[in-house]
Design an enzyme around this catalytic site. Structure first.
Site, PDB file in Angstrom:
ATOM      1  N   ARG A 189       0.956  -1.205  -0.017  1.00 25.68           N
ATOM      2  CA  ARG A 189      -0.158   0.000  -0.021  1.00 25.68           C
ATOM      3  C   ARG A 189       0.932   1.294   0.096  1.00 25.68           C
ATOM      4  O   ARG A 189       1.661   1.374   0.642  1.00 25.68           O
ATOM      5  CB  ARG A 189      -0.943   0.038   1.273  1.00 25.68           C
ATOM      6  CG  ARG A 189      -1.783  -1.246   1.040  1.00 25.68           C
ATOM      7  CD  ARG A 189      -3.041  -1.194   2.333  1.00 25.68           C
ATOM      8  NE  ARG A 189      -3.456  -2.215   2.303  1.00 25.68           N
ATOM      9  CZ  ARG A 189      -4.635  -2.547   3.039  1.00 25.68           C
ATOM     10  NH1 ARG A 189      -5.128  -1.621   4.000  1.00 25.68           N
ATOM     11  NH2 ARG A 189      -5.006  -3.643   3.280  1.00 25.68           N
ATOM     12  N   GLU A 227       1.222   3.762   1.293  1.00 30.16           N
ATOM     13  CA  GLU A 227       0.716   4.714   2.582  1.00 30.16           C
ATOM     14  C   GLU A 227       1.652   5.920   2.587  1.00 30.16           C
ATOM     15  O   GLU A 227       2.945   5.754   2.828  1.00 30.16           O
ATOM     16  CB  GLU A 227       0.894   3.806   3.746  1.00 30.16           C
ATOM     17  CG  GLU A 227       0.191   2.593   3.833  1.00 30.16           C
ATOM     18  CD  GLU A 227      -1.183   2.628   4.336  1.00 30.16           C
ATOM     19  OE1 GLU A 227      -1.708   3.862   4.625  1.00 30.16           O
ATOM     20  OE2 GLU A 227      -2.186   1.731   4.462  1.00 30.16           O
ATOM     21  N   ARG A 231       2.744   2.161  12.905  1.00 33.59           N
ATOM     22  CA  ARG A 231       1.834   1.157  12.457  1.00 33.59           C
ATOM     23  C   ARG A 231       1.607   0.939  10.995  1.00 33.59           C
ATOM     24  O   ARG A 231       1.064   0.072  10.835  1.00 33.59           O
ATOM     25  CB  ARG A 231       0.714   0.754  13.224  1.00 33.59           C
ATOM     26  CG  ARG A 231      -0.141   2.084  13.106  1.00 33.59           C
ATOM     27  CD  ARG A 231      -1.435   2.101  14.389  1.00 33.59           C
ATOM     28  NE  ARG A 231      -2.644   2.809  13.787  1.00 33.59           N
ATOM     29  CZ  ARG A 231      -2.534   4.074  13.471  1.00 33.59           C
ATOM     30  NH1 ARG A 231      -1.520   4.892  13.608  1.00 33.59           N
ATOM     31  NH2 ARG A 231      -3.744   4.689  13.005  1.00 33.59           N
ATOM     32  N   HIS A 232       2.188   1.681  10.131  1.00 32.73           N
ATOM     33  CA  HIS A 232       1.873   1.432   8.759  1.00 32.73           C
ATOM     34  C   HIS A 232       3.324   1.392   8.042  1.00 32.73           C
ATOM     35  O   HIS A 232       4.180   2.028   8.174  1.00 32.73           O
ATOM     36  CB  HIS A 232       1.202   2.925   8.168  1.00 32.73           C
ATOM     37  CG  HIS A 232      -0.196   2.895   8.561  1.00 32.73           C
ATOM     38  ND1 HIS A 232      -0.621   3.517   9.641  1.00 32.73           N
ATOM     39  CD2 HIS A 232      -1.302   2.394   7.969  1.00 32.73           C
ATOM     40  CE1 HIS A 232      -1.743   3.622   9.705  1.00 32.73           C
ATOM     41  NE2 HIS A 232      -2.282   2.734   8.807  1.00 32.73           N
ATOM     42  N   GLU A 257      -5.778  -1.152  15.522  1.00 33.81           N
ATOM     43  CA  GLU A 257      -6.331  -2.156  14.680  1.00 33.81           C
ATOM     44  C   GLU A 257      -5.532  -3.296  14.347  1.00 33.81           C
ATOM     45  O   GLU A 257      -4.589  -2.916  13.797  1.00 33.81           O
ATOM     46  CB  GLU A 257      -7.119  -1.513  13.523  1.00 33.81           C
ATOM     47  CG  GLU A 257      -7.814  -2.494  12.622  1.00 33.81           C
ATOM     48  CD  GLU A 257      -8.092  -1.936  11.425  1.00 33.81           C
ATOM     49  OE1 GLU A 257      -8.664  -0.361  11.255  1.00 33.81           O
ATOM     50  OE2 GLU A 257      -8.062  -2.610  10.125  1.00 33.81           O
ATOM     51  N   SER A 265      -9.259  -6.604  10.158  1.00 34.61           N
ATOM     52  CA  SER A 265     -10.734  -5.929   9.795  1.00 34.61           C
ATOM     53  C   SER A 265     -11.193  -7.146   8.796  1.00 34.61           C
ATOM     54  O   SER A 265     -10.654  -7.862   8.237  1.00 34.61           O
ATOM     55  CB  SER A 265     -10.588  -5.082   8.754  1.00 34.61           C
ATOM     56  OG  SER A 265     -10.352  -3.662   9.239  1.00 34.61           O
ATOM     57  N   ARG A 322       1.463  -5.977  13.148  1.00 33.07           N
ATOM     58  CA  ARG A 322       0.603  -5.509  14.031  1.00 33.07           C
ATOM     59  C   ARG A 322       0.563  -6.355  15.260  1.00 33.07           C
ATOM     60  O   ARG A 322       0.671  -6.001  16.366  1.00 33.07           O
ATOM     61  CB  ARG A 322      -0.789  -4.707  13.809  1.00 33.07           C
ATOM     62  CG  ARG A 322      -0.493  -3.711  12.766  1.00 33.07           C
ATOM     63  CD  ARG A 322      -1.335  -2.754  13.023  1.00 33.07           C
ATOM     64  NE  ARG A 322      -1.342  -1.490  11.848  1.00 33.07           N
ATOM     65  CZ  ARG A 322      -2.334  -1.119  11.257  1.00 33.07           C
ATOM     66  NH1 ARG A 322      -3.237  -1.283  11.616  1.00 33.07           N
ATOM     67  NH2 ARG A 322      -1.999  -0.129  10.350  1.00 33.07           N
TER      68      ARG A 322
END
Ligand code: ATP
Ligand code: MG
Length: 442
Positions: free
Chosen positions: A224, A226, A232-233, A365, A368, A416
């Site tokens: 991704r 980001e 956390r990314h 998170e 998901s 994570r």
């Protein structure tokens, strides 16, 4: 000083790892391999700390008692030289393992640049970027290796758990033609004469595959672009994904919490030494985890004077407040349909709400998931509501003409989870070679 003579490994083979050495081997001849981690001189003695993949070992050279060839080699050593030592184990209460090795022969296989860019003992702290620039050297530290041994144990437990539950491991393409779900940006790839992208998730493929296998899982990297620089990314991360036919959100939430429970149990049981090195304790969470609806979360936040308009995503600052109220694992369920991806199923009794959920740990998170739409008509409607073209999802939509059953699944960010399992606060520490907007090497 004359240049260090490099020896061949020849027929030397290791007989023991450092972890195998103890006072019970007193008098036995052993052959060990590893790297010089530390050198200390004390009068006529030179102490070497040798490090291998299992830990550290003391090698003691009595300058006046061993062959001059061994003394010469020992004198030429520097930190990070890779060496082999043939020697005799000597019981020694004061040595780290209750025993040391008195060398009879030594071979030097490789030298190292001096000074090294990092203090490999970790006593002199370095900034994370300095450490990551010399990552393989940084990983010499046992605490850092411990993180990846925990990862290995966690993956082993996750794979065993999912296999036992009837999921089959699959691999879906990393090179794709169009966006999975909009949202975060994709990395373009020059694909012969066309443009392609790196996959941001296995979502569409894993959904299609349940038509054949019913239960699939995949563990692999996704990409991704980001742009937010957070702890956390990353632009490349490993996701643990499952998808299951004839299941709803609650069914796969149960699988997720049991997987977390099992992974925590396995890591706590098998990684005692690693957790000790990390100074971290794992409390195995009991199932079921708490389930909070999105609306309840908004109420709780309101009571803390944090206003989130209904239907919006929850901002990080609000999550931080929520994490203080629930300092553990918990699910957030019943998300507004419009806040979730197009494939998340609206609830039958109230289509404003969805069967989407997130698994949280404090404010972070972890995962998901949700039940998915399995009606082609509804899926097309949701695509256009989210401003996505049905044309670019043509091959995906085709699978919905072949008897797509009700299904559900989730994606769990491995790094994570590893942050939770190790107590490490920056995602860059739990990935061997992290990739973010500013880092593409090493
Ligand atoms: P976030 O809101 O934290 O950015 P997300 O909702 O965009 O995450 P999902 O698309 O739900 O992420 O992906 C499923 C899981 O994959 C996340 O819960 C997270 O654990 C992990 N994940 C997603 N993006 C990243 C990333 N850039 N770096 C590391 N892990 C990620
Ligand atoms: Mg998410």
């Amino acid at each position: 000083m004359s240049p260090v003579k490099i020896d061949k490994m020849g027929d030397w083979r290791r007989t023991h790892y450092s972890a195998d050495i103890g006072p019970e081997l007193d008098g036995q001849e052993v052959l060990v391999f590893g790297w010089v981690q530390e050198i200390r001189d004390l009068g006529g003695l030179r102490f070497l700390i040798l490090q291998d993949k299992t830990g550290q070992l003391q090698i003691t050279i009595h300058r006046h008692k061993v062959a001059s060839e061994v003394v010469e080699k020992a004198e030429s050593l520097q930190k990070q030289y890779s060496i082999g030592v043939k020697g005799t184990v000597k019981k020694m209460g004061k040595a780290p393992r209750g025993a040391e090795i008195v060398p009879n022969e030594m071979r030097i296989f490789s030298v190292s640049q001096q000074p090294l860019p990092l203090d490999i003992t970790g006593r002199t702290k370095a900034e994370i970027d300095v450490r990551l620039d010399a990552r393989v050297l940084d990983l010499r530290r046992e605490e850092n290796q411990a993180i990846f041994k925990v990862q290995h144990a966690a993956l082993e437990a996750a794979r065993a758990f999912l296999s036992k539950r009837g999921y089959i491991e699959v691999f879906t393409p990393r090179i794709i033609v169009s966006a999975t779900e909009g949202g975060s940006a994709l990395f373009p790839v020059a694909y012969f004469t066309r443009e392609a992208f790196l996959a941001q998730s296995p979502q569409l493929y894993k959904e299609q595959l349940i038509l054949d296998f019913e239960q699939v899982f995949e563990i692999g990297p996704f990409f991704r672009a980001e742009e937010s620089h957070t702890r956390r990314h990353l632009s490349e991360f490993i996701s643990v994904d499952i998808e299951q036919a004839f299941a709803n959100a609650e069914d796969v939430m149960k699988v997720l919490e049991e997987l977390i429970h099992n992974v925590c149990k396995a890591v706590a049981a098998n990684c005692e030494r690693e957790l000790e090195l990390l100074g971290h304790e794992i409390v195995v969470p009991e199932v079921p985890f708490k389930r909070l609806t999105y609306s309840k979360v908004l109420e709780e936040l309101e009571a803390e004077k944090v206003h989130v308009p209904w239907g919006e995503d929850i901002p990080t600052a609000a999550y931080r407040v929520l994490g203080k109220l629930h300092p553990y694992y918990y699910f957030i369920t019943d998300w507004p349909t419009k806040a979730k991806a197009f494939y998340i199923k609206p609830k039958d009794d109230n289509p404003e709400l969805s069967e989407g959920f997130d698994l949280m740990w404090h404010w972070i998170e972890l995962s998901s998931g949700g039940a998915r739409i399995h009606s082609k008509e509804l899926l097309m409607k949701r695509l256009s509501e989210q401003g996505l073209s049905t044309e670019s999802f043509k091959t995906h939509l085709q699978a919905f003409d072949y008897g797509m059953p009700p299904h559900a699944g989730w994606g769990l960010g491995l790094a994570r989870l590893l942050m939770v399992l190790t107590g490490v606060k920056n995602i860059r520490e739990v990935v061997l070679f992290p990739r973010d907007q500013f880092r593409l090497t090493p």
